[in-house]
Scaffold this motif. Sequence first.
Motif, PDB file in Angstrom:
ATOM      1  N   GLY A  52       0.813  -1.211   0.000  1.00  0.00           N
ATOM      2  CA  GLY A  52       0.000   0.000   0.000  1.00  0.00           C
ATOM      3  C   GLY A  52       0.839   1.249   0.000  1.00  0.00           C
ATOM      4  N   THR A 138      -1.101   8.414   6.724  1.00  0.00           N
ATOM      5  CA  THR A 138      -2.399   7.768   6.562  1.00  0.00           C
ATOM      6  C   THR A 138      -2.293   6.738   5.452  1.00  0.00           C
ATOM      7  N   LEU A 139      -2.751   5.524   5.720  1.00  0.00           N
ATOM      8  CA  LEU A 139      -2.717   4.458   4.727  1.00  0.00           C
ATOM      9  C   LEU A 139      -3.867   4.631   3.750  1.00  0.00           C
ATOM     10  N   MET A 140      -3.551   4.687   2.448  1.00  0.00           N
ATOM     11  CA  MET A 140      -4.579   4.736   1.420  1.00  0.00           C
ATOM     12  C   MET A 140      -5.221   3.352   1.295  1.00  0.00           C
ATOM     13  N   LEU A 141      -6.408   3.309   0.690  1.00  0.00           N
ATOM     14  CA  LEU A 141      -7.157   2.063   0.571  1.00  0.00           C
ATOM     15  C   LEU A 141      -6.299   0.990  -0.093  1.00  0.00           C
ATOM     16  N   THR A 142      -6.098  -0.105   0.632  1.00  0.00           N
ATOM     17  CA  THR A 142      -5.165  -1.155   0.200  1.00  0.00           C
ATOM     18  C   THR A 142      -5.847  -2.512   0.208  1.00  0.00           C
ATOM     19  N   GLN A 159      -7.319   0.616   5.430  1.00  0.00           N
ATOM     20  CA  GLN A 159      -7.047   2.040   5.317  1.00  0.00           C
ATOM     21  C   GLN A 159      -7.126   2.659   6.713  1.00  0.00           C
ATOM     22  N   ARG A 161      -5.607   6.080   9.562  1.00  0.00           N
ATOM     23  CA  ARG A 161      -4.488   6.852  10.093  1.00  0.00           C
ATOM     24  C   ARG A 161      -3.582   5.944  10.909  1.00  0.00           C
ATOM     25  N   GLY A 178      -8.370  -1.434  11.269  1.00  0.00           N
ATOM     26  CA  GLY A 178      -8.124  -0.773   9.991  1.00  0.00           C
ATOM     27  C   GLY A 178      -8.451  -1.580   8.757  1.00  0.00           C
TER      28      GLY A 178
END
Length: 376
Positions: A52, A138-142, A159, A161, A178
């Motif tokens: 991601g 912040t993790l993007m949609l993975t 996804q 924070r 998450g």
Amino acid sequence: MKHPLTQIFGHMVAVVVIGVLVFNQTVFAEGLKLGDLCRVKGQESNTLQGLGLVVGLRGTGDSDALPTSRALARMMQLMGGPMATDRMGNLDLSDVADAKNVAMVFVNARIPPAGAQSGDMLDVTVNAISAKSLDGGTLMLTPLLGPRSDNPTVYAMAQGRLAVSRDGPATTASIQGGAKMEASVPAVFQKDGKLTLVLERDFASFDTAQRVEDEINNLSSLTLSDSLARSSGNSIGGVKSSRTWAKAIDQLHIEVGIPEVYRDNPIKFISFLLGTTIQINSHSNRVVINEKDGVVVIGRDVEIAPVLVTHRNLRIDAGGGGGFTQVSDKSDVPSNAKLKSLADALNALDVPTDDLIAIIKTLKRKGDLYGEVVFQ
């Protein structure tokens, strides 16, 4: 003149502890429940994983990383962002080459042993590949796939924070809840009317596996119906058969047939089975050492050969008769000394736990300690 250690040992009555020193009993008198010794195969945790992008970093992202630039450009294109292309139709990476607040990361989520259903929320662990820090990101949609690379199924989407631990490295972060399960992952525990019991590693042995097989095959003292006995092919309730209901495959696995009367309700059978009491031998010939916490657990049956131990300013002769004697030239030793007695004697002299561990290591390396030594 007698050695001072001999006098101290002669007056010792109570068991003395060095650091945290525990002595095993020879047998679990009341037995243990089968559920405490093993688990049902299929009740294992599984790992979902994916690649991601983390955004929103404070200049600590990947620098001059082409894979990160490609992934970022591709994501922006999929989201409808205006991205330039070259003459061949490939994305022009120059627009995102200077991005310093983006990092490519490995994303993992653990499915519990009981499985997970669509819609369940799982905790996520995120690890940087080349970023200096993930703090503030912040993790993007993975999409998360299974552990096998040949299975392209997307089981979950992650996804959120990132939270970086204060005590851990800044390149590892987590997201509580998450990952949302997009597909169910059931915990399959039976196949062809059979289930397999897997012994815990601390109890795994040929002896324990055979004891479990025998105990399951001798449930005639428990409340089971004759129909259960007929379907299982076991001598239960007075019904004789040449078939075996439970069979030990190796020192870890015991295969058990589900009786016909429980085929429509295997959970009830498993609950009944795991509540069965099993008598097993203890590991009384084992020494377990945890050097980090200063814990030494000595089984009462652990013996040592007649040896002379010289350590710092100590001089100890482990002679015959199960105790410690003064240094002598006698060669006729009736029996070996117990390691427990050596530990007691060392404790009486205020010898630190680290020194006891060093002596045990040396005795084992020399071949004069008769038992298993396990380091944790």
